[in-house]
Design an enzyme around this catalytic site. Sequence first.
Site, PDB file in Angstrom:
ATOM      1  CD  GLU A 188      60.375 -72.778 -65.613  1.00 38.28           C
ATOM      2  OE1 GLU A 188      59.790 -72.936 -64.593  1.00 38.28           O
ATOM      3  OE2 GLU A 188      60.618 -73.738 -66.414  1.00 38.28           O
ATOM      4  CB  SER A 243      56.379 -74.440 -65.902  1.00 40.46           C
ATOM      5  OG  SER A 243      55.889 -75.885 -65.458  1.00 40.46           O
ATOM      6  NE  ARG A 255      62.993 -75.711 -63.659  1.00 43.90           N
ATOM      7  CZ  ARG A 255      63.800 -76.323 -62.760  1.00 43.90           C
ATOM      8  NH1 ARG A 255      64.788 -76.272 -62.291  1.00 43.90           N
ATOM      9  NH2 ARG A 255      62.957 -77.493 -62.054  1.00 43.90           N
TER      10      ARG A 255
HETATM   11  C1  LIG Z   1      56.360 -79.613 -73.298  1.00 44.87           C
HETATM   12  C2  LIG Z   1      57.433 -78.859 -72.324  1.00 44.87           C
HETATM   13  C3  LIG Z   1      57.812 -79.787 -71.125  1.00 44.87           C
HETATM   14  C4  LIG Z   1      58.663 -78.864 -70.552  1.00 44.87           C
HETATM   15  N1  LIG Z   1      59.244 -79.457 -69.352  1.00 44.87           N
HETATM   16  C5  LIG Z   1      60.146 -79.021 -68.677  1.00 44.87           C
HETATM   17  C6  LIG Z   1      60.677 -79.352 -67.366  1.00 44.87           C
HETATM   18  O1  LIG Z   1      60.179 -80.559 -66.856  1.00 44.87           O
HETATM   19  N2  LIG Z   1      61.466 -78.822 -66.731  1.00 44.87           N
HETATM   20  C7  LIG Z   1      62.178 -77.568 -67.104  1.00 44.87           C
HETATM   21  O2  LIG Z   1      62.973 -77.050 -66.600  1.00 44.87           O
HETATM   22  N3  LIG Z   1      61.478 -77.021 -68.141  1.00 44.87           N
HETATM   23  C8  LIG Z   1      60.682 -77.775 -68.969  1.00 44.87           C
HETATM   24  N4  LIG Z   1      60.289 -77.196 -70.223  1.00 44.87           N
HETATM   25  C9  LIG Z   1      60.924 -76.014 -70.906  1.00 44.87           C
HETATM   26  C10 LIG Z   1      62.143 -76.013 -71.680  1.00 44.87           C
HETATM   27  O3  LIG Z   1      61.877 -77.239 -72.415  1.00 44.87           O
HETATM   28  C11 LIG Z   1      63.491 -76.083 -71.021  1.00 44.87           C
HETATM   29  O4  LIG Z   1      63.770 -74.899 -70.133  1.00 44.87           O
HETATM   30  C12 LIG Z   1      64.548 -76.414 -71.871  1.00 44.87           C
HETATM   31  O5  LIG Z   1      65.823 -76.464 -71.042  1.00 44.87           O
HETATM   32  C13 LIG Z   1      64.988 -75.348 -72.792  1.00 44.87           C
HETATM   33  O6  LIG Z   1      65.837 -75.702 -73.597  1.00 44.87           O
HETATM   34  P1  LIG Z   1      65.801 -75.071 -75.079  1.00 44.87           P
HETATM   35  O7  LIG Z   1      66.964 -75.718 -76.025  1.00 44.87           O
HETATM   36  O8  LIG Z   1      64.459 -75.257 -75.951  1.00 44.87           O
HETATM   37  O9  LIG Z   1      66.113 -73.464 -74.998  1.00 44.87           O
HETATM   38  P2  LIG Z   1      65.420 -72.110 -75.676  1.00 44.87           P
HETATM   39  O10 LIG Z   1      64.124 -72.227 -75.225  1.00 44.87           O
HETATM   40  O11 LIG Z   1      65.789 -72.167 -77.081  1.00 44.87           O
HETATM   41  O12 LIG Z   1      66.400 -71.029 -74.826  1.00 44.87           O
HETATM   42  C14 LIG Z   1      65.979 -71.062 -73.553  1.00 44.87           C
HETATM   43  C15 LIG Z   1      67.238 -69.778 -73.146  1.00 44.87           C
HETATM   44  O13 LIG Z   1      68.287 -70.387 -73.071  1.00 44.87           O
HETATM   45  C16 LIG Z   1      69.187 -69.522 -74.033  1.00 44.87           C
HETATM   46  N5  LIG Z   1      70.223 -70.646 -74.870  1.00 44.87           N
HETATM   47  C17 LIG Z   1      69.555 -71.581 -75.671  1.00 44.87           C
HETATM   48  N6  LIG Z   1      70.842 -72.270 -76.020  1.00 44.87           N
HETATM   49  C18 LIG Z   1      71.809 -71.631 -75.527  1.00 44.87           C
HETATM   50  C19 LIG Z   1      73.511 -71.880 -75.778  1.00 44.87           C
HETATM   51  N7  LIG Z   1      73.725 -72.928 -76.559  1.00 44.87           N
HETATM   52  N8  LIG Z   1      74.270 -71.183 -75.148  1.00 44.87           N
HETATM   53  C20 LIG Z   1      73.585 -70.065 -74.221  1.00 44.87           C
HETATM   54  N9  LIG Z   1      72.273 -69.965 -74.136  1.00 44.87           N
HETATM   55  C21 LIG Z   1      71.504 -70.576 -74.713  1.00 44.87           C
HETATM   56  C22 LIG Z   1      68.209 -68.911 -74.943  1.00 44.87           C
HETATM   57  O14 LIG Z   1      68.869 -67.623 -75.419  1.00 44.87           O
HETATM   58  C23 LIG Z   1      67.172 -68.533 -73.931  1.00 44.87           C
HETATM   59  O15 LIG Z   1      67.640 -67.282 -73.183  1.00 44.87           O
HETATM   60  C24 LIG Z   1      59.292 -77.696 -70.986  1.00 44.87           C
HETATM   61  C25 LIG Z   1      58.982 -77.218 -72.133  1.00 44.87           C
HETATM   62  C26 LIG Z   1      57.866 -77.798 -72.831  1.00 44.87           C
HETATM   63  C27 LIG Z   1      57.464 -77.291 -74.064  1.00 44.87           C
END
Ligand SMILES: Cc1cc2nc3c(=O)[nH]c(=O)nc-3n(C[C@H](O)[C@H](O)[C@H](O)COP(=O)(O)OP(=O)(O)OC[C@H]3O[C@@H](n4cnc5c(N)ncnc54)[C@H](O)[C@@H]3O)c2cc1C
Length: 283
Positions: A278, A207, A156
């Site tokens: 995380e 998480s 992560r």
């Molecule tokens: C219901 C639920 C279940 C989840 N289950 C999991 C799971 O099983 N495993 C897991 O690992 N995570 C899980 N997550 C957390 C999350 O979904 C993941 O970490 C996901 O990959 C984040 O993607 P995002 O596009 O929402 O990123 P964001 O939350 O928008 O951003 C996260 C980080 O990435 C950066 N970022 C976003 N897009 C870019 C880009 N294009 N270029 C560079 N940096 C960028 C942001 O600036 C920030 O620092 C869960 C969340 C929820 C709400």
Amino acid sequence: MLTPYTTWKIGGKAKYFTEPTPEELPQVIKWAFTNNIPTYFIGRGSNLLIDDAGLPGLVIVTRNSLTDLQREDDVIIAGSGVFLPHLSQFAAKQGFSGFEFLIGIPGTVGGAIAMNAGLTVFRPREMTSIVKDFDVLNLDGSVETLTMKDIDAQYRQTNLLDGKRLIVEARFILEHSGDPEEIKKNTFAHLAERKRKQPLDKPTAGSTFKSPRGSKSAGWCIEQAGLKGFQIGGARVSPVHANWIENLGNATSHDVRELINHIQDVVREKIGINLETEVCFLP
Ligand SMILES: Cc1cc2nc3c(=O)[nH]c(=O)nc-3n(C[C@H](O)[C@H](O)[C@H](O)COP(=O)(O)OP(=O)(O)OC[C@H]3O[C@@H](n4cnc5c(N)ncnc54)[C@H](O)[C@@H]3O)c2cc1C
């Protein structure tokens, strides 16, 4: 307001906000760079706590405009804003396995690469196992192609979380072919398992803490510390899964931060374990 752009439904205003197309992106990034304006990247905000005071710069959101998804030979090419469950279903339809774990992660391709998203329970899997390479746009407008190794991807975490490079497009390896119906069945079995164990009907960011080293999960530590259901303001430790924090409707970023600090203090004191977050924080 950035509230609708995060799954926690928390966050103040952006000074500047854009959802650029791939063609507009270099210009937008250069504009911010030349004018010394801080930039913030948001995918689906599913791992983000944005401060109620908002973000004093340019917010670039990818979820609606960088959504191209196609297959070329044995590679899937996806824009950084592609929703992970769509990528999972797309790969399944093409008869490729290995993408099933993405079905329940409500983020984008870019956010998942930056986080090295994955699973530790069910069947362990992370982005490192499916990403071939990807293109990033540096803040000065230059473009680079990188691999997960180049960004020091660990559990992560990657060095892209410093917010200095925007992932624009990624390529995925299609290695394991299989029967699309069988892949679909496994994918939905995985989703059903999640629905049983996670509070998917509440605004959360999944998480909150990383799994500590050793055999104990963060959820176990929080539950053992007596904090399941504990609430500060509108933020509550989920009674369903103690590593998830629910917004009960009126939680502020301050409530969530206070709750995170409180959990870390109590778990350290009672269980002797330091929980590391995380979730990411902006700014
Ligand atoms: C219901 C639920 C279940 C989840 N289950 C999991 C799971 O099983 N495993 C897991 O690992 N995570 C899980 N997550 C957390 C999350 O979904 C993941 O970490 C996901 O990959 C984040 O993607 P995002 O596009 O929402 O990123 P964001 O939350 O928008 O951003 C996260 C980080 O990435 C950066 N970022 C976003 N897009 C870019 C880009 N294009 N270029 C560079 N940096 C960028 C942001 O600036 C920030 O620092 C869960 C969340 C929820 C709400």
